[in-house]
Every structure is written in structure tokens, then in C-alpha cells.
Design a protein around this motif. Structure first.
Motif, PDB file in Angstrom:
ATOM      1  N   GLU A 120     -21.726 -56.925  -4.232  1.00 57.30           N
ATOM      2  CA  GLU A 120     -20.858 -57.716  -5.090  1.00 57.30           C
ATOM      3  C   GLU A 120     -21.519 -57.935  -6.450  1.00 57.30           C
ATOM      4  OE1 GLU A 120     -19.992 -61.323  -3.101  1.00 57.30           O
ATOM      5  OE2 GLU A 120     -18.405 -60.490  -1.852  1.00 57.30           O
ATOM      6  N   GLY A 121     -20.717 -58.130  -7.457  1.00 55.16           N
ATOM      7  CA  GLY A 121     -21.232 -58.527  -8.756  1.00 55.16           C
ATOM      8  C   GLY A 121     -21.350 -57.392  -9.746  1.00 55.16           C
ATOM      9  N   ARG A 122     -22.023 -56.299  -9.367  1.00 53.11           N
ATOM     10  CA  ARG A 122     -22.223 -55.224 -10.327  1.00 53.11           C
ATOM     11  C   ARG A 122     -22.173 -53.883  -9.598  1.00 53.11           C
ATOM     12  NH1 ARG A 122     -27.144 -54.767 -14.757  1.00 53.11           N
ATOM     13  NH2 ARG A 122     -26.045 -53.413 -16.214  1.00 53.11           N
ATOM     14  N   PRO A 123     -20.976 -53.424  -9.245  1.00 56.19           N
ATOM     15  CA  PRO A 123     -20.878 -52.199  -8.453  1.00 56.19           C
ATOM     16  C   PRO A 123     -21.220 -50.935  -9.235  1.00 56.19           C
ATOM     17  CG  PRO A 123     -18.692 -52.997  -9.035  1.00 56.19           C
ATOM     18  CD  PRO A 123     -19.651 -54.038  -9.474  1.00 56.19           C
ATOM     19  N   VAL A 168     -23.733 -45.210  -2.154  1.00 53.26           N
ATOM     20  CA  VAL A 168     -24.176 -45.165  -3.546  1.00 53.26           C
ATOM     21  C   VAL A 168     -24.028 -43.737  -4.057  1.00 53.26           C
ATOM     22  CG1 VAL A 168     -26.578 -44.738  -2.886  1.00 53.26           C
ATOM     23  CG2 VAL A 168     -26.094 -45.724  -5.117  1.00 53.26           C
ATOM     24  N   SER A 169     -23.735 -43.600  -5.328  1.00 54.24           N
ATOM     25  CA  SER A 169     -23.667 -42.274  -5.930  1.00 54.24           C
ATOM     26  C   SER A 169     -24.269 -42.334  -7.327  1.00 54.24           C
ATOM     27  CB  SER A 169     -22.226 -41.756  -5.996  1.00 54.24           C
ATOM     28  OG  SER A 169     -21.467 -42.487  -6.933  1.00 54.24           O
ATOM     29  N   VAL A 170     -24.890 -41.228  -7.714  1.00 58.06           N
ATOM     30  CA  VAL A 170     -25.402 -41.053  -9.073  1.00 58.06           C
ATOM     31  C   VAL A 170     -24.687 -39.840  -9.643  1.00 58.06           C
ATOM     32  CG1 VAL A 170     -27.416 -40.624 -10.515  1.00 58.06           C
ATOM     33  CG2 VAL A 170     -27.651 -41.977  -8.422  1.00 58.06           C
ATOM     34  N   LYS A 171     -24.025 -40.018 -10.758  1.00 55.91           N
ATOM     35  CA  LYS A 171     -23.312 -38.887 -11.334  1.00 55.91           C
ATOM     36  C   LYS A 171     -23.411 -38.905 -12.853  1.00 55.91           C
ATOM     37  CE  LYS A 171     -18.681 -41.006 -11.365  1.00 55.91           C
ATOM     38  NZ  LYS A 171     -17.273 -40.840 -10.935  1.00 55.91           N
ATOM     39  N   TYR A 172     -23.385 -37.705 -13.406  1.00 48.74           N
ATOM     40  CA  TYR A 172     -23.308 -37.491 -14.847  1.00 48.74           C
ATOM     41  C   TYR A 172     -21.951 -36.858 -15.131  1.00 48.74           C
ATOM     42  CZ  TYR A 172     -28.427 -37.999 -14.766  1.00 48.74           C
ATOM     43  OH  TYR A 172     -29.711 -38.457 -14.592  1.00 48.74           O
ATOM     44  N   PHE A 173     -21.283 -37.289 -16.180  1.00 51.14           N
ATOM     45  CA  PHE A 173     -19.995 -36.682 -16.482  1.00 51.14           C
ATOM     46  C   PHE A 173     -19.700 -36.774 -17.976  1.00 51.14           C
ATOM     47  CE2 PHE A 173     -19.221 -41.087 -15.355  1.00 51.14           C
ATOM     48  CZ  PHE A 173     -18.271 -41.529 -16.242  1.00 51.14           C
ATOM     49  N   VAL A 174     -18.901 -35.799 -18.417  1.00 46.79           N
ATOM     50  CA  VAL A 174     -18.421 -35.756 -19.798  1.00 46.79           C
ATOM     51  C   VAL A 174     -16.956 -36.190 -19.795  1.00 46.79           C
ATOM     52  CG1 VAL A 174     -17.914 -34.264 -21.772  1.00 46.79           C
ATOM     53  CG2 VAL A 174     -20.028 -33.927 -20.458  1.00 46.79           C
ATOM     54  N   ARG A 175     -16.606 -37.082 -20.700  1.00 43.54           N
ATOM     55  CA  ARG A 175     -15.226 -37.552 -20.810  1.00 43.54           C
ATOM     56  C   ARG A 175     -14.721 -37.293 -22.226  1.00 43.54           C
ATOM     57  NH1 ARG A 175     -14.611 -43.690 -20.035  1.00 43.54           N
ATOM     58  NH2 ARG A 175     -14.795 -43.184 -17.816  1.00 43.54           N
ATOM     59  N   ASN A 235     -34.052 -46.732  -9.802  1.00 45.54           N
ATOM     60  CA  ASN A 235     -33.480 -47.774 -10.645  1.00 45.54           C
ATOM     61  C   ASN A 235     -33.465 -49.129  -9.935  1.00 45.54           C
ATOM     62  OD1 ASN A 235     -30.987 -49.022 -12.437  1.00 45.54           O
ATOM     63  ND2 ASN A 235     -32.100 -47.415 -13.507  1.00 45.54           N
ATOM     64  N   ASN A 236     -34.342 -49.284  -8.947  1.00 41.29           N
ATOM     65  CA  ASN A 236     -34.406 -50.503  -8.117  1.00 41.29           C
ATOM     66  C   ASN A 236     -33.077 -50.810  -7.439  1.00 41.29           C
ATOM     67  OD1 ASN A 236     -37.153 -51.119  -8.677  1.00 41.29           O
ATOM     68  ND2 ASN A 236     -36.552 -51.987 -10.655  1.00 41.29           N
ATOM     69  N   ARG A 237     -32.289 -49.758  -7.177  1.00 41.06           N
ATOM     70  CA  ARG A 237     -30.974 -49.964  -6.584  1.00 41.06           C
ATOM     71  C   ARG A 237     -30.794 -49.232  -5.257  1.00 41.06           C
ATOM     72  NH1 ARG A 237     -30.119 -51.057 -11.875  1.00 41.06           N
ATOM     73  NH2 ARG A 237     -28.480 -52.570 -12.356  1.00 41.06           N
ATOM     74  N   PHE A 238     -31.497 -48.140  -5.042  1.00 38.73           N
ATOM     75  CA  PHE A 238     -31.333 -47.443  -3.765  1.00 38.73           C
ATOM     76  C   PHE A 238     -32.538 -46.550  -3.490  1.00 38.73           C
ATOM     77  CE2 PHE A 238     -29.920 -44.238  -6.705  1.00 38.73           C
ATOM     78  CZ  PHE A 238     -30.172 -43.022  -6.094  1.00 38.73           C
ATOM     79  N   PHE A 264     -20.654 -38.936 -23.011  1.00 38.83           N
ATOM     80  CA  PHE A 264     -21.523 -38.481 -21.924  1.00 38.83           C
ATOM     81  C   PHE A 264     -22.088 -39.700 -21.210  1.00 38.83           C
ATOM     82  CE2 PHE A 264     -25.829 -36.698 -20.621  1.00 38.83           C
ATOM     83  CZ  PHE A 264     -25.322 -36.076 -19.481  1.00 38.83           C
ATOM     84  N   PHE A 265     -21.873 -39.735 -19.884  1.00 38.73           N
ATOM     85  CA  PHE A 265     -22.292 -40.886 -19.075  1.00 38.73           C
ATOM     86  C   PHE A 265     -23.241 -40.445 -17.962  1.00 38.73           C
ATOM     87  CE2 PHE A 265     -18.174 -42.199 -20.759  1.00 38.73           C
ATOM     88  CZ  PHE A 265     -18.400 -43.502 -21.158  1.00 38.73           C
ATOM     89  N   GLY A 266     -24.191 -41.310 -17.682  1.00 40.18           N
ATOM     90  CA  GLY A 266     -24.952 -41.259 -16.439  1.00 40.18           C
ATOM     91  C   GLY A 266     -24.706 -42.571 -15.728  1.00 40.18           C
ATOM     92  N   ARG A 267     -24.191 -42.515 -14.493  1.00 42.18           N
ATOM     93  CA  ARG A 267     -23.707 -43.739 -13.846  1.00 42.18           C
ATOM     94  C   ARG A 267     -24.168 -43.825 -12.395  1.00 42.18           C
ATOM     95  NH1 ARG A 267     -17.521 -44.970 -14.678  1.00 42.18           N
ATOM     96  NH2 ARG A 267     -18.410 -45.505 -16.713  1.00 42.18           N
ATOM     97  N   ILE A 268     -24.564 -45.035 -12.004  1.00 46.00           N
ATOM     98  CA  ILE A 268     -24.841 -45.345 -10.601  1.00 46.00           C
ATOM     99  C   ILE A 268     -23.696 -46.215 -10.098  1.00 46.00           C
ATOM    100  CG2 ILE A 268     -26.400 -46.478  -8.976  1.00 46.00           C
ATOM    101  CD1 ILE A 268     -28.696 -45.868 -10.855  1.00 46.00           C
ATOM    102  N   ASP A 269     -23.003 -45.736  -9.071  1.00 42.06           N
ATOM    103  CA  ASP A 269     -21.913 -46.497  -8.453  1.00 42.06           C
ATOM    104  C   ASP A 269     -22.381 -47.020  -7.103  1.00 42.06           C
ATOM    105  OD1 ASP A 269     -19.806 -46.313 -10.323  1.00 42.06           O
ATOM    106  OD2 ASP A 269     -19.444 -44.238  -9.738  1.00 42.06           O
TER     107      ASP A 269
END
Length: 272
Positions: free
Chosen positions: A47-50, A92-99, A237-240, A32-37
Motif C-alpha cells: 500500500e502507499g506507493r505501488p 513486482v516488475s521492473v520494466k523500461y519503456f518508451v512512450r 532499490n531496497n524494494r525486492f 523514456f521510463f524505468g519503473r518498478i511496479d
């Protein structure tokens, strides 16, 4: 299904096997992930940490072994705090997903992903003052506009009025737009900050020349906006961040445009 911050993430994994077939594996895992792209087409941006994972959990569904038939296995990630809403923006996108991963020797794993939509309920502001402003051009135009409040839930109605106190230019029409401004990036380097402005809705609220003393009512249903509205986000998250504005535009007979923006705050009253 839409998940709230307090809901457990649960479901079932079905491993389908054709009749008479066998699959040797090194274990089956569910993650289970929560991810900021951070994604941008502009050169040098983000650049650096997409990508950044603020949740990364894993559970074993099956130990190493062999599959001979179809199996359905339940899973549950309990008590996982979800601090951000699902969001898919321009950069930017924030998503939760199950893999699900079926690990194999000498071969890449078999994987399958499924996105989980998360929404967070807001709290109605205790102070919600009206927006009142006067704008104009010296000796030519003076208008006063008022909106009943600054903060709106996402099924709310924006009500207000526009008062013309002085009119010495020929106004052709007036329109009101809802604008979303997405700002993304990290650090203090302005080259790494990307801002996207998107007009979600624009409609004409007056056609023809107004006269001194005239008052134009404003009534805008947020549920009528075709784009997906989100709450206002402040430095997630100090990102967007995502902010919303009402843009009032007057157009004269020479197609010159006079405009004034007012920021509003959106919050989520209910899921869905």
C-alpha cells in the motif's frame, strides 16, 4: 533487441496520417521510463506507493502545429544509466519503456508505448567454494551432499553427488528441485512484505532404496529450466530481492518427505 547497461536507447517514431486528413496538435513528445511496479493481490500489501520511476526523461519531437502527412522522426536517449534488469515476477516488475504522446487541445493525448528489454552483465565471483553439508535423522538416516560450487552463470551446469552414510529407513525415491523465492515490499513492517516461492524445475534423481555407501551423481542443466531465469537480485532499490535454492527431497515408503535447501547464486555471463 536486448539492451545492455551501456547501450543508448534509440529508434524511430512514425506518425501515420491517412491521405487527405489533418491533425492539429500541441506538440509530440517521446519519453523514456524505468519503473518498478509493486503489485500484490494480498489485501494491505504494497500500500502507499505501488510504482516508482527511477528513470523519467522526455524529449520534444515536434513543436505545436498540424500534421498533414505521415512522418518518421528518429530519437535517441544517450548515456542513460540502467541500473536494474528487466524483471517480471509474481508481485513486482521492473520494466523500461518508451512512450510517444501526441498532445491535443481539449482531448486526451494519443499515446503508444513499447517496452525495452534490459539485461546487465555480471562478474564471475573470484571465490566460488563448493557447497558441502551433512544432514540426517539420528540413528536412522545420514547423508552427505556436495555441489561443486555455489555461484553459476545462467547457462551453467550444476554438478554434484549425494553420499549415503547411514540408511535405516526405506527410501522410495529422491528428487531435486530449483526454487525461486521473490521477496518484495518496503520498510520494516512485516505486513508489507510479500514472499512468493516458485518451483521452476523438479526431477527425480533416484528411484528405489539406497544402501549404505552408495553415491548418487547430480547433473542439472540450467538451460533446461523452462521458466525465465534471472540473476540473483539482492535488495534491488531496497524494494525486492530474488534468490534461488536447490531443494533436495527424499520420500520414504510412507510418503514422508525429508528435505534440505541450499542457496545458490546466479549471474549473467552474456546478453540474450
Amino acid at each position: 533487441m536486448v539492451y545492455g547497461s551501456e547501450h543508448d536507447t534509440e529508434g524511430e517514431v512514425t506518425l501515420a496520417m491517412p491521405a487527405g486528413k489533418k491533425l492539429d496538435h500541441l506538440g509530440v513528445q517521446v519519453k523514456f521510463f524505468g519503473r518498478i511496479d509493486m503489485v500484490s493481490l494480498e489485501a494491505g500489501a504494497h500500500e502507499g506507493r505501488p510504482s516508482y520511476d527511477f528513470i523519467s526523461l522526455s524529449k520534444e519531437l515536434l513543436p505545436p502545429g498540424s500534421l498533414y502527412e505521415t512522418r518518421t522522426i528518429p530519437f535517441n536517449f544517450r548515456g542513460v544509466e540502467k541500473i536494474h534488469e528487466t524483471y517480471h515476477g509474481r508481485n513486482v516488475s521492473v520494466k523500461y519503456f518508451v512512450r510517444v504522446e501526441v498532445l491535443r487541445q481539449w482531448l486526451p493525448p494519443i499515446t503508444q508505448e513499447h517496452e525495452v528489454i534490459v539485461q546487465l552483465l555480471g562478474v564471475e565471483p573470484s571465490i566460488n567454494e563448493a557447497i558441502k553439508m551433512e544432514v540426517g535423522i539420528e540413528d536412522c538416516l545420514h547423508i552427505e551432499f556436495e555441489y561443486e560450487k555455489k555461484c553459476y552463470h545462467m547457462h551453467d551446469v550444476i554438478c554434484g553427488k549425494i553420499n549415503f552414510l547411514l540408511v535405516r529407513i526405506k527410501i522410495k525415491h529422491m528428487e531435486l528441485a530449483v526454487i525461486r523465492r521473490e521477496t518484495s515490499g518496503e520498510g520494516n513492517d512485516l505486513q508489507n512484505i510479500v514472499t512468493e516461492t516458485q518451483t521452476l524445475l523438479k526431477y527425480e534423481i533416484m528411484d528405489g532404496a539406497p544402501v549404505k555407501g552408495e553415491s548418487i551423481p547430480v547433473r542439472l542443466y540450467l538451460t533446461g529450466i523452462p521458466a525465465d531465469l534471472t540473476p540473483t537480485y539482492h535488495a534491488e532499490n531496497n524494494r525486492f530481492s530474488v534468490r534461488y535454492f536447490l531443494n533436495l527431497v527424499l520420500v520414504d515408503e510412507e510418503d514422508r518427505r525429508y528435505f534440505k535447501q541450499s542457496e545458490i547464486t546466479l549471474w549473467r555471463k552474456e546478453l540474450g
